[in-house]
Design a protein around this motif. Structure first.
Motif, PDB file in Angstrom:
ATOM      1  N   TYR A 166       0.868  -1.185   0.000  1.00 42.25           N
ATOM      2  CA  TYR A 166       0.000   0.000   0.000  1.00 42.25           C
ATOM      3  C   TYR A 166       0.898   1.226   0.000  1.00 42.25           C
ATOM      4  N   VAL A 167       0.577   2.191  -0.862  1.00 43.41           N
ATOM      5  CA  VAL A 167       1.362   3.423  -0.944  1.00 43.41           C
ATOM      6  C   VAL A 167       0.426   4.621  -0.868  1.00 43.41           C
ATOM      7  N   SER A 168       0.745   5.553   0.021  1.00 42.94           N
ATOM      8  CA  SER A 168       0.034   6.835   0.105  1.00 42.94           C
ATOM      9  C   SER A 168       1.074   7.936   0.171  1.00 42.94           C
ATOM     10  N   ASP A 169       0.641   9.171   0.406  1.00 40.99           N
ATOM     11  CA  ASP A 169       1.620  10.241   0.539  1.00 40.99           C
ATOM     12  C   ASP A 169       2.285  10.227   1.918  1.00 40.99           C
ATOM     13  N   GLU A 170       1.789   9.347   2.819  1.00 45.85           N
ATOM     14  CA  GLU A 170       2.347   9.264   4.168  1.00 45.85           C
ATOM     15  C   GLU A 170       3.231   8.047   4.390  1.00 45.85           C
ATOM     16  N   VAL A 171       2.929   6.951   3.678  1.00 46.50           N
ATOM     17  CA  VAL A 171       3.577   5.698   4.025  1.00 46.50           C
ATOM     18  C   VAL A 171       3.607   4.736   2.845  1.00 46.50           C
ATOM     19  N   MET A 172       4.640   3.887   2.825  1.00 46.22           N
ATOM     20  CA  MET A 172       4.647   2.688   1.994  1.00 46.22           C
ATOM     21  C   MET A 172       4.687   1.520   2.967  1.00 46.22           C
ATOM     22  N   ALA A 173       3.770   0.589   2.798  1.00 49.96           N
ATOM     23  CA  ALA A 173       3.731  -0.570   3.687  1.00 49.96           C
ATOM     24  C   ALA A 173       3.582  -1.834   2.860  1.00 49.96           C
ATOM     25  N   LEU A 174       4.223  -2.901   3.329  1.00 49.74           N
ATOM     26  CA  LEU A 174       4.175  -4.176   2.624  1.00 49.74           C
ATOM     27  C   LEU A 174       4.013  -5.301   3.649  1.00 49.74           C
ATOM     28  N   ALA A 175       3.220  -6.321   3.290  1.00 43.75           N
ATOM     29  CA  ALA A 175       3.007  -7.470   4.168  1.00 43.75           C
ATOM     30  C   ALA A 175       2.791  -8.721   3.335  1.00 43.75           C
ATOM     31  N   SER A 176       2.812  -9.868   3.992  1.00 40.02           N
ATOM     32  CA  SER A 176       2.613 -11.143   3.308  1.00 40.02           C
ATOM     33  C   SER A 176       1.155 -11.390   2.960  1.00 40.02           C
ATOM     34  N   GLU A 177       0.233 -10.675   3.639  1.00 44.87           N
ATOM     35  CA  GLU A 177      -1.189 -10.904   3.420  1.00 44.87           C
ATOM     36  C   GLU A 177      -1.952  -9.589   3.324  1.00 44.87           C
ATOM     37  N   ARG A 178      -2.953  -9.564   2.464  1.00 46.28           N
ATOM     38  CA  ARG A 178      -3.747  -8.366   2.223  1.00 46.28           C
ATOM     39  C   ARG A 178      -4.547  -7.897   3.432  1.00 46.28           C
ATOM     40  N   LEU A 184      -2.822  -5.465   5.937  1.00 47.53           N
ATOM     41  CA  LEU A 184      -2.770  -4.042   5.574  1.00 47.53           C
ATOM     42  C   LEU A 184      -4.143  -3.404   5.705  1.00 47.53           C
ATOM     43  N   GLN A 185      -5.189  -4.138   5.333  1.00 43.94           N
ATOM     44  CA  GLN A 185      -6.542  -3.582   5.446  1.00 43.94           C
ATOM     45  C   GLN A 185      -6.857  -3.197   6.880  1.00 43.94           C
ATOM     46  N   THR A 186      -6.591  -4.106   7.803  1.00 46.34           N
ATOM     47  CA  THR A 186      -6.913  -3.857   9.209  1.00 46.34           C
ATOM     48  C   THR A 186      -6.002  -2.803   9.814  1.00 46.34           C
ATOM     49  N   THR A 187      -4.707  -2.907   9.549  1.00 44.98           N
ATOM     50  CA  THR A 187      -3.737  -1.996  10.163  1.00 44.98           C
ATOM     51  C   THR A 187      -3.953  -0.551   9.741  1.00 44.98           C
ATOM     52  N   PHE A 188      -4.280  -0.345   8.467  1.00 44.51           N
ATOM     53  CA  PHE A 188      -4.398   1.022   7.947  1.00 44.51           C
ATOM     54  C   PHE A 188      -5.834   1.401   7.603  1.00 44.51           C
ATOM     55  N   ASP A 189      -6.796   0.554   7.967  1.00 42.40           N
ATOM     56  CA  ASP A 189      -8.218   0.823   7.733  1.00 42.40           C
ATOM     57  C   ASP A 189      -8.481   1.102   6.254  1.00 42.40           C
ATOM     58  N   LEU A 190      -8.178   0.109   5.428  1.00 47.66           N
ATOM     59  CA  LEU A 190      -8.248   0.274   3.974  1.00 47.66           C
ATOM     60  C   LEU A 190      -9.286  -0.664   3.364  1.00 47.66           C
ATOM     61  N   GLU A 191      -9.715  -0.329   2.164  1.00 46.16           N
ATOM     62  CA  GLU A 191     -10.514  -1.237   1.354  1.00 46.16           C
ATOM     63  C   GLU A 191      -9.572  -2.148   0.572  1.00 46.16           C
ATOM     64  N   ALA A 192     -10.071  -3.326   0.209  1.00 49.07           N
ATOM     65  CA  ALA A 192      -9.222  -4.288  -0.495  1.00 49.07           C
ATOM     66  C   ALA A 192      -8.650  -3.708  -1.786  1.00 49.07           C
ATOM     67  N   GLY A 193      -9.431  -2.862  -2.461  1.00 47.55           N
ATOM     68  CA  GLY A 193      -8.985  -2.298  -3.727  1.00 47.55           C
ATOM     69  C   GLY A 193      -7.824  -1.323  -3.605  1.00 47.55           C
ATOM     70  N   GLN A 194      -7.545  -0.848  -2.394  1.00 42.68           N
ATOM     71  CA  GLN A 194      -6.430   0.078  -2.189  1.00 42.68           C
ATOM     72  C   GLN A 194      -5.097  -0.644  -2.045  1.00 42.68           C
ATOM     73  N   ILE A 195      -5.157  -1.954  -1.945  1.00 40.97           N
ATOM     74  CA  ILE A 195      -3.950  -2.750  -1.728  1.00 40.97           C
ATOM     75  C   ILE A 195      -3.630  -3.503  -3.010  1.00 40.97           C
ATOM     76  N   ILE A 196      -2.359  -3.524  -3.371  1.00 35.34           N
ATOM     77  CA  ILE A 196      -1.928  -4.096  -4.641  1.00 35.34           C
ATOM     78  C   ILE A 196      -0.981  -5.259  -4.391  1.00 35.34           C
ATOM     79  N   GLU A 197      -1.100  -6.289  -5.205  1.00 36.10           N
ATOM     80  CA  GLU A 197      -0.215  -7.449  -5.083  1.00 36.10           C
ATOM     81  C   GLU A 197       1.068  -7.200  -5.864  1.00 36.10           C
ATOM     82  N   LEU A 198       2.200  -7.437  -5.212  1.00 33.72           N
ATOM     83  CA  LEU A 198       3.485  -7.358  -5.896  1.00 33.72           C
ATOM     84  C   LEU A 198       3.542  -8.485  -6.924  1.00 33.72           C
TER      85      LEU A 198
END
Length: 627
Positions: free
Chosen positions: A259-271, A274-288
Motif C-alpha cells: 500500500y502506498v500513500s503520501d504518508e507511508v509505503m507498507a508491505l506485508a505477506s497478506e492483504r 494491511l486492510q486492518t492496520t491502515f483501515d483500507l478497502e481491499a482495492g487500495q492494496i496491490i499485489e506485488l
C-alpha cells in the motif's frame, strides 16, 4: 490436520513524512513503530518460532547509531522484542516522549524505515542466529544491509559455490546467510561505483558520503543477485543509508501485498493485514507481481522494477487453503467453494442418505470450508424439495408441505481441540496415549449406529493426528459411518519453497501407494523409479523429469484412499471409515488464480524443486525402504 510450519511472514513500513508530521496528526511519532507491531501481530499465524525487527534513522550525524535490530525466539517473541524497545524509553518524561526531535536524536527505533519478520523454520535449524532480520555491518552507512524474507531456496549449493569461488567464506551454510553475503557483496560494488562517480566529479569528504547515500540504486544490486536463485521468495531489505526494497520470486510462489500513500509505503505477506492496520478497502492494496521489486530510496521516492521477467504462474495454492488468514475476501470465498463442490462425492459416500447424516469440521482452519460444504448440501436439499413439490399430482396440504420443508442439513460442532502436547512429552507410549486426548467430542449429537458423521478438514498430510486422536474420539460417538473429507487434494510430493514437507515417507498418501505396490507384488516399480531418479539427477537441472510420479500411476485415487484408511485406522476401531479428497480439477475451479499445485501433482515450477523431489525419493529408497 497436523499443524504445518511455514516460512514466514514479513512486514515493512517506510514513513514518507518527517516524524513531526505523525506527532501532530496522530498524536505520536511512534506511528510507524505501532503500525509495525500491529502488522506483525496480525501475521502471528505465519511464524511462532521467533520474531525480529529492524529500523533505520535518516540523516543521523556521525558518531550516533542509525541502524537498530532486536530478535527473540519463541511464541511470545513479538511481545518480547517490542517490550525491549519500549523498555528503553522508561524514565523519559512525557515531554520527551512527545517530542519528535528529541526522539530522533535520543531514542532507539525512532526512525523512518521499519522491517519486521516472523519465523517458522522449515529446515529444523533453531537458535537466535537463524532468526531474521540478518545484519551485515560496515563503517560506510550505505554498505550496511539488513535482510529478512519469506523464502526457501532450492539451489543454495550452487550459490555457496559461487560465493566461495569469489574468495568469500560464509560463516553459516543457510540460504538466509548466503543471500546476505551475496547481496552484501553486490551492495559493496554499487557503493564503490558511486564512490568513483563522486570523485570523478571532484567531490571530497562528507560530500562523497552524501552523494553515495543519495544515489545508491538497489535495483542494480537485485539485478546482479536475484537472477541466481531458484526457489519461492519474498526478499525484504533496508540499508544504513535509507534504501528499502522488497522483491517477489519470478514464479509468484510466495505472496506479497503493498500500500502506498503520501504518508507511508507498507508491505506485508497478506492483504487483510494491511486492510486492518491502515483501515483500507481491499482495492487500495496491490499485489506485488512475480519478479517485481518495490523500491523506496533515501529521499522517499517509491518506484517499481521488473528485476526478472515472470517465469511462470505458480502462486502457492496452499496459501489459500491453509496458511493465509481466512479474513481475506477472496480466500474466504475460495475456501467456501472448496467445501461446496465436494457435495457430490460426499453424497456418494453416505449413499445419498443426508437425512441420517451429521456434518462437522476439525477446528479451526477447516471452518470456512465447512460453511461451504453446508451451502452445497443446502442447495442440494432445496433442489430436492422443489423437485418433490413440482412432481406432486395434487395440491399439497399444509402438513405435506411442512414435512417437505422440514428437511435440513444437520450440522454440529463435534470435535473440540482440547490440549496441545508439549515438546517435553516425547516418550513413545506416553505421547501416543496423550495424543489421543488432543481433541474431544460433543456427546449425544447423533443417533448411534443410525447417523453418518461427515467431518471436513482443510488437508490430510501425515495422518498422525487422524490415527492417534481424531478417529479414536469420533468412534466414541458410534456413528453408522465416518466420512473424513479433505478440502485439499491428496498431498503426494514434498514442498521446497517454504513449507516443512520435505520427506516423501512422511505423507500418508505416499506410504499408502508404496504399500499397495508391495501388496500387489509390484515392487519392481519402486526399484525402477529409484534407478530413474538416479539417472535424472545426472542430467542438467533444466532437463530433469519428475519420475516419482510413476509411483502413483498404477492406482486410482479411490484405491489409494482405501489404503490410507486401512493404514490410519486405529486398532480396535469399529466404525466404518471412508476418506474423500478434493480433486485437482476442483482445486483449480475453486482457486483459479493460484495454480501452484506441485505438492498434489508433482509439477514443480522450478528445476530446483524437481531435483530435490528426485533426491527425496533416492533418500527414501536408500535410508527407509531398504531397511
Amino acid at each position: 490436520m497436523e499443524p504445518l510450519k511455514h516460512e514466514c511472514g514479513v512486514a515493512m513500513i517506510r514513513l514518507l513524512k518527517p516524524l513531526e508530521y505523525y506527532q501532530e496528526k496522530y498524536g505520536t511519532w511512534m506511528y510507524g513503530l505501532n503500525k509495525l507491531y500491529l502488522m506483525m501481530e496480525k501475521q502471528h499465524n505465519r511464524g511462532q518460532e521467533g520474531a525480529g525487527m529492524a529500523a533505520v534513522k535518516l540523516n543521523v550525524k556521525p558518531g550516533n547509531e542509525y541502524m537498530f535490530r532486536e530478535r527473540a525466539e519463541g511464541k511470545d517473541a513479538i511481545t518480547e522484542i517490542f517490550g525491549l524497545v519500549h523498555g528503553s524509553m522508561k524514565g523519559l518524561t512525557s515531554e520527551q516522549l512527545n517530542n519528535a526531535d528529541y526522539a530522533r536524536k535520543h531514542i532507539s527505533f525512532a526512525g523512518e524505515l521499519y522491517m519486521g519478520h516472523l519465523r517458522y523454520s522449515t529446515t529444523g535449524k533453531s537458535g537466535l542466529q537463524y532468526v531474521h532480520p540478518f545484519l551485515r555491518r560496515n563503517n560506510w552507512k550505505a554498505k550496511n544491509l539488513c535482510l529478512c524474507g519469506n523464502f526457501n531456496m532450492t539451489n543454495i549449493d550452487e550459490i555457496f559455490e559461487r560465493l566461495t569461488s569469489q574468495g568469500q567464506y560464509p560463516r553459516i551454510y543457510s540460504d538466509s546467510y548466503i543471500m546476505l553475503e551475496l547481496m552484501g557483496h553486490r551492495l559493496d560494488r554499487e557503493v564503490e561505483r558511486n564512490y568513483t562517480l563522486a570523485t570523478e566529479q571532484g567531490l571530497e569528504g562528507r560530500e562523497v558520503t552524501e552523494f553515495i547515500d543519495n544515489n545508491v540504486d538497489m535495483s542494480n544490486v537485485l539485478d546482479t543477485t536475484m537472477q541466481y536463485f531458484d526457489g519461492g521468495y519474498v526478499v525484504c531489505g533496508i540499508t544504513g543509508s535509507g534504501e528499502m526494497f522488497a522483491m517477489r520470486d519470478p514464479w509468484g510462489i510466495r505472496p506479497a501485498f503493498y500500500y502506498v500513500s503520501d504518508e507511508v509505503m507498507a508491505l506485508a505477506s497478506e492483504r487483510p493485514v494491511l486492510q486492518t492496520t491502515f483501515d483500507l478497502e481491499a482495492g487500495q492494496i496491490i499485489e506485488l507481481q512475480p519478479g517485481q521489486a518495490i523500491l523506496v530510496n533515501h529521499q522517499g521516492n517509491v518506484r517499481f522494477k521488473q528485476v526478472i521477467e515472470q517465469k511462470g504462474d505458480s502462486k502457492c495454492s496452499f496459501e489459500r487453503i491453509y496458511f493465509s488468514r481466512g479474513s481475506d475476501k477472496d480466500i474466504y470465498n475460495e475456501r467456501k467453494k472448496l467445501g461446496e463442490q465436494l457435495t457430490a462425492p460426499i453424497l456418494k459416500a453416505i449413499d445419498n442418505d443426508h437425512r441420517h447424516t451429521v456434518f462437522s469440521f476439525i477446528p479451526n482452519t477447516a471452518e470456512v470450508a465447512f460453511y461451504g460444504m453446508l451451502t452445497g448440501f443446502k442447495n442440494y436439499i432445496n433442489a430436492q424439495k422443489v423437485e418433490t413439490i413440482v412432481n406432486m399430482d395434487h395440491k399439497p396440504t399444509r402438513e405435506e408441505l411442512m414435512e417437505i420443508l422440514d428437511e435440513y442439513v444437520r450440522s454440529e460442532k463435534v470435535a473440540w481441540k482440547d490440549i496441545k502436547l508439549r515438546t517435553f512429552i516425547s516418550e513413545g507410549s506416553t505421547r501416543n496415549d496423550l495424543a489421543s486426548h488432543v481433541y474431544d467430542v460433543t456427546y449425544n449429537v447423533l443417533e448411534p449406529e443410525v447417523d453418518n458423521l461427515v467431518v471436513i478438514d482443510d488437508s490430510i498430510v501425515r495422518g498422525t493426528t487422524l490415527r492417534e486422536s481424531i478417529f479414536r474420539i469420533l468412534d466414541r460417538l458410534h456413528p453408522k459411518k465416518i466420512v473424513m473429507v479433505s478440502s485439499a487434494p491428496q498431498i503426494r510430493y514434498p514442498d521446497y519453497y517454504g513449507i516443512d514437507m520435505a520427506k516423501l515417507e512422511e505423507f500418508c498418501v505416499f506410504r499408502a501407494a508404496i504399500q499397495l505396490l508391495k501388496d500387489r507384488h509390484k515392487t519392481s516399480v519402486i526399484d525402477n523409479v529409484y534407478r530413474a531418479c538416479k539417472a535424472e539427477l545426472l542430467k542438467p537441472r533444466a532437463e530433469m523429469k519428475n519420475c516419482v510420479q510413476d509411483i502413483y500411476a498404477p492406482f486410482t485415487v479411490e484405491e489409494i484412499n482405501a489404503k490410507v484408511v486401512e493404514m490410519l485406522r486405529p486398532s480396535g476401531m469399529k466404525t466404518p471409515v471412508e476418506i474423500v479428497f478434493q480433486s485437482i480439477e476442483g482445486l483449480h475451479k475453486a482457486i483459479p488464480e493460484h495454480r501452484g499445485d506441485w505438492y498434489f501433482t508433482g509439477e514443480y515450477p522450478t528445476p530446483g524443486g524437481t531435483r530435490l523431489c528426485l533426491q527425496a525419493f533416492v533418500n527414501f529408497y536408500e535410508k527407509v525402504y531398504g531397511l
